[in-house]
Design an enzyme around this catalytic site. Structure first.
Site, PDB file in Angstrom:
ATOM      1  CE  LYS A 144       0.773  -1.084   1.752  1.00  0.00           C
ATOM      2  NZ  LYS A 144       1.185  -1.119   0.473  1.00  0.00           N
TER       3      LYS A 144
ATOM      4  CG  HIS B  61      -0.789  -5.780   3.183  1.00  0.00           C
ATOM      5  ND1 HIS B  61      -0.961  -5.048   2.079  1.00  0.00           N
ATOM      6  CD2 HIS B  61      -1.964  -5.739   4.088  1.00  0.00           C
ATOM      7  CE1 HIS B  61      -2.235  -4.418   2.103  1.00  0.00           C
ATOM      8  NE2 HIS B  61      -2.881  -5.023   3.230  1.00  0.00           N
ATOM      9  CG  ASN B  62       0.720  -4.289  -1.338  1.00  0.00           C
ATOM     10  OD1 ASN B  62       0.259  -3.820  -0.236  1.00  0.00           O
ATOM     11  ND2 ASN B  62       1.005  -3.325  -2.128  1.00  0.00           N
TER      12      ASN B  62
ATOM     13  CB  SER C 278      -2.167  -1.100   3.665  1.00  0.00           C
ATOM     14  OG  SER C 278      -3.220  -2.027   3.068  1.00  0.00           O
TER      15      SER C 278
ATOM     16  CD  GLU D 152      -3.970  -5.059  -2.411  1.00  0.00           C
ATOM     17  OE1 GLU D 152      -4.082  -4.537  -3.297  1.00  0.00           O
ATOM     18  OE2 GLU D 152      -3.428  -4.616  -1.103  1.00  0.00           O
TER      19      GLU D 152
END
Length: 478
Positions: free
Chosen positions: A184, A187-188, A130, A191
């Site tokens: 990940k 995480h996205n 990232s 986001e």
């Protein structure tokens, strides 16, 4: 003796090229290969003086130029291209060599590839990266998942390539199989929620209070000096401040249609599979989907005219109220994401270290924010409440923000301004803190039409009522 590279990078589009340059700048020898050789030539021509590069035009030569056991980062589009590159590499690899997928692959695909390559006596790491193109070059947040032995081989390289915060690398061993790509993915998803919340705050300032982009930019810049300090708040101020060659704010000329590549949708789908109420992230995904229906929205505006919104006066109290609503909703988004990580770790046997995830997200990545230090402390040494909102700092923060949060959501509803992330976050908060909600009726309805049974507060076991027969209740299990 022929010098060999420490690591290879296969796929030299922007992210791959920048990762290769990052490793070379940190003193590592980097073998580079791209299917279209022109990109390899371009990299060497423009940046060959940044470090030790080992360019190749043939896959066999590329693999042979790397020291064994060979770690090779592949940076290609997720899906079928990853499988194609793996098959292209396999004939040239030796036992124990390591393929590292640094793209945004779906974690179940990574699970499959991990076991497939294990059978071939090769090692596979799914590594979330990232930070975008700038992070790839200057230092990203890196989330590698695979075997510990495979990670040990690349650890000295990736921990130096990663962003550094307070002397700590934003990279750690995540777990086995597809755990790195799962982390990940979440995480996205966070986001997505974070960006949607920012967008809703912007919409309120613009539509309800009539502020121009430059003025809103200054508000976000001020917020970035306080508890909302984060990369996304910082770049929001920058985007809103940008003026194009017409002399007008660039943001006002950008088409109101948000694209997506799939990681947010995957996060929501995974939450459904795991039974996690991931409302903030899911609403952010739906908001992007609705934004993509521009022609339908244009037609609906004609048939369903929106009442004119009279511009309201704004002072510091109104600005602070939107800030508090944003902060409280942001806490909910992170709390839901970390709950998803907790449940996935238990279900898939990954033993994720949540404090370490908060640590590596403090720098390099898109969701880096000041309050990740608070999350890190909450989960330090395996501690932490079942839900992040129940931790003292976050509980106090949402309780303090609650009056403003309600005021902002009510104002948006009154004025017909959609705030799905603000509103769903508040609804989740209200639902979370109710010891007894209305689902008793829901379960009664399920029993009526489908004989799905129900539990009682005053008796143990499961029960069914013969609703349309004699109305009698029968116990069906203990």
């Amino acid at each position: 003796m022929t010098e060999l590279a420490d690591i290879g990078v296969m796929g030299l589009a922007v992210m791959g090229a920048n990762l290769a340059r990052n490793a070379a700048r940190k003193g590592f020898g980097v073998a580079v290969y791209n299917r279209h050789g022109g990109r390899t030539d371009e990299l060497i021509e423009n940046y060959g003086t940044e470090g030790r590069f080992f360019p190749s035009k043939q896959v066999a030569d590329f693999v042979a130029s790397i020291a064994r056991p060979r770690p090779i980062i592949i940076m290609v589009k997720a899906g079928k291209p990853v499988d194609e590159v793996i098959e292209e590499l396999i004939p040239h690899l030796d036992e124990g060599d390591i393929i590292i997928d640094g793209g945004n692959s779906l974690f179940t695909d990574t699970n499959r590839r991990f076991h497939y390559l294990t059978e071939k006596k090769l090692r596979f790491i799914g590594m979330g990266v990232s930070g975008g193109e700038e992070g790839a070059l200057e230092g990203p947040s890196m989330m590698p998942g695979g075997t510990r032995e495979a990670y040990a081989r690349i650890e000295p390289i990736v921990t130096r390539m990663a962003a550094q915060v307070d002397g700590e690398p934003c990279c750690t061993y995540i777990g086995t199989e597809g755990s790195g790509h799962f982390v990940k993915m979440v995480h996205n998803g966070i986001e997505y929620a974070d960006m949607q919340l920012i967008t809703e705050a912007y919409d309120l300032f613009k539509t309800v209070y009539g502020l121009d982009a430059g003025t809103i930019s200054k508000i976000f810049a001020d917020w970035n000096t306080g508890e909302l300090n984060s990369y996304l708040i910082e770049i929001t101020a920058a985007v809103l401040a940008k003026v194009d060659d017409t002399g007008k704010p660039l943001v006002d000329s950008i088409v109101d249609e948000a694209e997506q590549k799939g990681t947010g949708r995957w996060t929501a789908q995974s939450a459904l599979d795991l039974g996690i109420p991931l409302t903030s992230i899911t609403e952010a995904v739906f908001a992007r989907a609705l934004s993509a229906r521009r022609s339908a929205r244009a037609e609906a505006e004609k048939l369903l005219p929106h009442p004119a919104v009279a511009t309201l006066p704004i002072g510091q109290a109104e600005i602070d109220a939107i800030r508090d609503a944003l902060y409280a909703s942001k806490i909910v988004a992170y709390a839901q994401g970390f709950e998803q990580l907790t449940v996935a770790s238990q279900q898939y046997g990954w033993d994720l270290k949540l404090d370490e995830l908060a640590t590596i997200w403090r720098g390099g990545c898109i969701i880096r924010a000041r309050f990740l230090n608070r999350i890190r402390e909450a989960y330090k040494s395996g501690g932490g409440a079942a839900n992040l909102i129940l931790e003292d700092y976050f509980r106090d923060a949402v309780l303090k923000a609650e009056p403003a949060w309600r005021k902002v959501v009510a104002l948006a509803v009154e004025k017909g301004i959609p705030v799905p992330a603000f509103a769903s976050s508040l609804a989740y908060y209200d639902g979370l803190r109710r010891a007894r909600g209305p689902a008793n009726l829901l379960q009664g309805l399920r029993d009526y039409f489908g004989a799905h049974t129900y539990a009682r507060l005053d008796k143990s076991g499961k029960f069914h009522t013969r609703w349309s027969q004699d109305g009698a209740e029968v116990q069906v299990s203990q």
